[in-house]
Design a protein around this motif. Structure first.
Motif, PDB file in Angstrom:
ATOM      1  N   SER A   1       0.808  -1.228   0.000  1.00 54.25           N
ATOM      2  CA  SER A   1       0.000   0.000   0.000  1.00 54.25           C
ATOM      3  C   SER A   1       0.834   1.268   0.000  1.00 54.25           C
ATOM      4  N   GLN A   2       2.131   1.157   0.379  1.00 49.55           N
ATOM      5  CA  GLN A   2       2.992   2.332   0.400  1.00 49.55           C
ATOM      6  C   GLN A   2       3.778   2.489  -0.910  1.00 49.55           C
ATOM      7  N   THR A   3       3.541   1.585  -1.871  1.00 54.74           N
ATOM      8  CA  THR A   3       4.255   1.644  -3.150  1.00 54.74           C
ATOM      9  C   THR A   3       3.456   2.480  -4.138  1.00 54.74           C
ATOM     10  N   THR A   4       4.102   3.483  -4.700  1.00 53.34           N
ATOM     11  CA  THR A   4       3.422   4.414  -5.615  1.00 53.34           C
ATOM     12  C   THR A   4       2.793   3.686  -6.792  1.00 53.34           C
ATOM     13  N   GLU A   5       3.460   2.670  -7.318  1.00 49.04           N
ATOM     14  CA  GLU A   5       2.993   1.952  -8.505  1.00 49.04           C
ATOM     15  C   GLU A   5       1.614   1.331  -8.297  1.00 49.04           C
ATOM     16  N   PHE A   6       1.343   0.839  -7.082  1.00 44.58           N
ATOM     17  CA  PHE A   6       0.109   0.098  -6.836  1.00 44.58           C
ATOM     18  C   PHE A   6      -0.974   0.910  -6.131  1.00 44.58           C
ATOM     19  N   LEU A   7      -0.607   2.072  -5.621  1.00 46.98           N
ATOM     20  CA  LEU A   7      -1.524   2.824  -4.775  1.00 46.98           C
ATOM     21  C   LEU A   7      -2.867   3.128  -5.446  1.00 46.98           C
ATOM     22  N   PRO A   8      -2.897   3.555  -6.740  1.00 48.07           N
ATOM     23  CA  PRO A   8      -4.212   3.865  -7.354  1.00 48.07           C
ATOM     24  C   PRO A   8      -5.161   2.669  -7.381  1.00 48.07           C
ATOM     25  N   PHE A   9      -4.613   1.431  -7.423  1.00 43.53           N
ATOM     26  CA  PHE A   9      -5.465   0.252  -7.565  1.00 43.53           C
ATOM     27  C   PHE A   9      -6.189  -0.100  -6.258  1.00 43.53           C
ATOM     28  N   TYR A  10      -5.792   0.505  -5.141  1.00 48.90           N
ATOM     29  CA  TYR A  10      -6.486   0.245  -3.887  1.00 48.90           C
ATOM     30  C   TYR A  10      -7.889   0.872  -3.871  1.00 48.90           C
ATOM     31  N   ALA A  11      -8.121   1.771  -4.825  1.00 45.43           N
ATOM     32  CA  ALA A  11      -9.448   2.374  -4.940  1.00 45.43           C
ATOM     33  C   ALA A  11     -10.344   1.609  -5.906  1.00 45.43           C
ATOM     34  N   LEU A  12      -9.781   0.604  -6.600  1.00 45.64           N
ATOM     35  CA  LEU A  12     -10.535  -0.141  -7.621  1.00 45.64           C
ATOM     36  C   LEU A  12     -11.836  -0.752  -7.099  1.00 45.64           C
ATOM     37  N   PRO A  13     -11.844  -1.405  -5.927  1.00 49.47           N
ATOM     38  CA  PRO A  13     -13.106  -2.014  -5.464  1.00 49.47           C
ATOM     39  C   PRO A  13     -14.202  -0.997  -5.144  1.00 49.47           C
ATOM     40  N   PHE A  14     -13.835   0.284  -5.008  1.00 47.19           N
ATOM     41  CA  PHE A  14     -14.813   1.292  -4.601  1.00 47.19           C
ATOM     42  C   PHE A  14     -15.307   2.144  -5.779  1.00 47.19           C
ATOM     43  N   VAL A  15     -14.727   1.939  -6.960  1.00 51.87           N
ATOM     44  CA  VAL A  15     -15.114   2.732  -8.137  1.00 51.87           C
ATOM     45  C   VAL A  15     -16.259   2.020  -8.848  1.00 51.87           C
ATOM     46  N   PRO A  16     -17.383   2.703  -9.087  1.00 54.50           N
ATOM     47  CA  PRO A  16     -18.563   2.050  -9.681  1.00 54.50           C
ATOM     48  C   PRO A  16     -18.292   1.450 -11.059  1.00 54.50           C
ATOM     49  N   ASN A  17     -17.597   2.175 -11.920  1.00 59.20           N
ATOM     50  CA  ASN A  17     -17.338   1.691 -13.284  1.00 59.20           C
ATOM     51  C   ASN A  17     -15.876   1.895 -13.633  1.00 59.20           C
ATOM     52  N   PRO A  18     -15.008   0.950 -13.284  1.00 59.19           N
ATOM     53  CA  PRO A  18     -13.566   1.129 -13.524  1.00 59.19           C
ATOM     54  C   PRO A  18     -13.204   1.289 -14.991  1.00 59.19           C
TER      55      PRO A  18
END
Length: 601
Positions: A140-157
């Protein structure tokens, strides 16, 4: 001999396995034939052919599960056949596993005809979310992966700009290729002959351990010698003090009996007492027979040293200095610039430093008031990398002091030259760092702040911050701090509105950067630009609130409080009353760096 015969079958099997692995075909045939002739049994449990066949089957099953989107089968095989030491300790394996979870989470979105089955999709998303909250939390502290932690909460990825690359046609085949290469490498390693494994473990491992132990022994011996010397010195001092004390007691007893103590005797005792605190010659030159001399020296040796009065440095011939800086050789210019900077930065704070700075300013050392084509400032564009670097360092030193900033800010010539150097400098990182540092300090003054915004410096900063891992810590911190200062102005916010999507993407990526020093500046910039309605609208469209809430779980109390203010700003419908808005024309330094932090307390 009996031990050898007891394990002969296994030993012969190890030899045969290694010959088979190394492809010594003729040697293997001869070896097997001779073993048969001599009646030597070969261990049938050792051999690579069966394991090779099994490995290929496992690889095919894993790839098939990948293609079918069957995450349960895939990860069941993955955890069973990929060693836990690799899964938990190898960074490539961890990254690959993260992207594999993403693959299965969005599989239905990419492969379903029409709308995917909601229940099945929710199950896959839930599986991915559970992974993020457990094993995946380590990244979770890695810049490369950080945006994907919001994936489950986005209605239409599929329409979200942060996840655009996941839905490109090339993403899945590239991931599959990485998976196949990884599996081939892992199962090849698992087929390593046992004989080779034994050799490595007992050879290389022992060698490295011996080297480590030898190094530790050398360090321990060095420390031991140091401590032994200290102990011997303390012991010698102790014995000396006991001896002096005994003689002084004898002297006191003698005086009680009416015997006089001679000055020579007192001198010899004091010399012995001070032998470790001053040179012997100095001890002999002091008259210890005078009352209070010895006791005064003992107390003085324990008293703190008082600071001496700081003298003012001699003045310089500034006309000659500037002439040499303009007409001298590059070597001379570099030495002079370095000496002038050291004269300022190594001076004692207070009267000495103020006198030096005032001398530089009154003699217009940098030719800020000069209109000649050849001036000291032109050294910023010197062909010599070293001269440019030392000139940038000197300007940065000036900008670090309030009076120095006032001197440099009297016209925009210096600013324009620094901006040009910042955009053109690609050879010397140190030069660019010092130019950036000076500009960040200039941004504390409103006229220069306004000029930077009008010159489009915000666009340059946003472009540079798109790839923060390529920047040094100094460049990163000063770039973000400068961006925040410029975003505090309404004109700066309007500039950001022109590229709102890019600015928000850059700032949201920086939120999770491992350099925690930049967090207050990133938060301040976000809070400020979200007062613009068009930027708020863009932020809502990209799911900014969900991204921000991911950081509330990880941050400290101060970070959480700031993010909560940002979310409140994101959901507001009007401008805040006067917060962070200060477009007046005051010409005095403002502590803008503390504005956002103060606002969140």
């Amino acid at each position: 001999m009996g031990d050898i015969l007891a394990h002969e079958s296994e030993l012969l099997g190890l030899v045969r396995e290694y010959l088979d692995f190394a492809e010594f075909e003729d040697t293997l045939k001869t070896f097997s034939k001779e073993c048969k002739i001599k009646g030597k049994p070969l261990c049938k449990t050792v051999g690579g052919s069966f394991r090779d066949s099994k490995s290929l089957t496992i690889q095919k099953d894993l790839v098939a599960a990948f293609d079918d989107g069957d995450q349960k089968v895939f990860f069941s095989l993955w955890e069973e056949h990929i060693p836990s030491s690799v899964r938990d300790g190898d960074s490539f394996a961890q990254k690959l596993e993260f992207y594999l979870h993403i693959h299965f989470a969005i599989y239905l979105l990419k492969h379903s005809v029409g709308r995917p089955d909601k229940e099945e999709l929710d199950e896959k998303i839930s599986y991915f979310k559970t992974y993020l909250e457990t094993k995946g939390a380590a990244l979770s502290q890695t810049t490369e992966f950080l945006p994907f932690y919001a994936l489950p909460f986005v209605p239409n990825p599929m329409v979200h700009p942060s996840f655009k690359e996941l839905f490109q046609d090339s993403w899945t085949p590239e991931l599959k290729l990485k998976l196949e290469k990884f599996l081939a490498l892992i199962f090849k390693a698992s087929n390593t002959p046992k004989l080779l494994t034994i050799y490595k473990e007992n050879g290389q491992s022992n060698k490295e351990m011996l080297q480590q132990l030898h190094q530790q022994l050398v360090e321990a011996e060095r420390r031991s010698m140091t401590y032994l010397k200290r102990y011997n010195k303390i012991q010698a001092d102790y014995h000396n003090l006991i001896g002096v004390t005994a003689e002084l007691v004898d002297s006191l007893e003698a005086t009680v009996s009416g015997k006089m103590i001679t000055p020579e005797y007192l001198q010899s005792v004091c010399v012995r007492l001070f032998s470790n605190q001053m040179r012997q010659s100095l001890a002999h030159s002091v008259d210890f027979t005078r009352p209070g001399t010895a006791s005064t020296m003992l107390r003085a040796s324990l008293a703190p040293v008082k600071l001496k009065d700081v003298p003012l440095l001699p003045s310089l011939d500034y006309e000659k200095l500037k002439k040499d800086l303009i007409l001298g050789s590059d070597r001379l210019k570099a030495f002079l610039l370095q000496a002038l900077r050291w004269r300022l930065t190594t001076s004692h704070p207070g009267e000495q430093r103020e006198t030096i700075l005032q001398a530089y300013i009154s003699n217009d050392l940098l030719d800020c008031h000069s209109h000649n084509q050849r001036s000291v400032l032109q050294l910023l564009h010197s062909k010599s990398d070293v001269v440019r670097q030392y000139m940038a360092r000197l300007i940065n030193a000036f900008a670090s002091l309030a009076e120095g900033r006032l001197y440099l800010a009297q016209n925009t010539k210096v600013l324009r030259m620094l901006e040009g150097r910042l955009k053109e400098e690609d050879k010397d990182i140190i030069t660019r760092e010092n130019v950036l540092g000076a500009l960040q300090k200039f941004s504390l003054r409103r006229p220069l702040q306004t000029a930077m915004i009008q010159d489009g410096l915000i666009f340059w900063l946003v472009d540079a911050l798109k790839d923060p891992d390529c920047l040094s810590d100094y460049t990163l911190e000063y770039s973000v701090a400068l961006l925040m200062n410029l975003c505090l102005r309404s004109t700066g916010k309007n500039m950001c509105a022109k590229v709102a999507g890019l600015v928000l993407k850059v700032l949201s990526d920086l939120l999770g950067h491992e350099n925690h020093e930049i967090q207050p500046y990133v938060n301040g910039a976000l809070y400020s630009i979200l007062s613009v309605p068009s930027i708020r609208e863009e932020a809502r469209a990209m799911g900014m609130e969900d991204i921000l809430r991911c950081f509330i779980k990880e941050g400290n109390a101060e970070m959480i409080r700031q993010i909560e203010f940002i979310i409140k700003q994101l959901n507001s419908e009007e401008l805040p009353d006067g917060v962070l808005e200060s477009d007046d024309d005051e010409d005095e330094d403002d502590e803008l760096l503390n504005s956002f932090i103060s606002a969140t307390r």
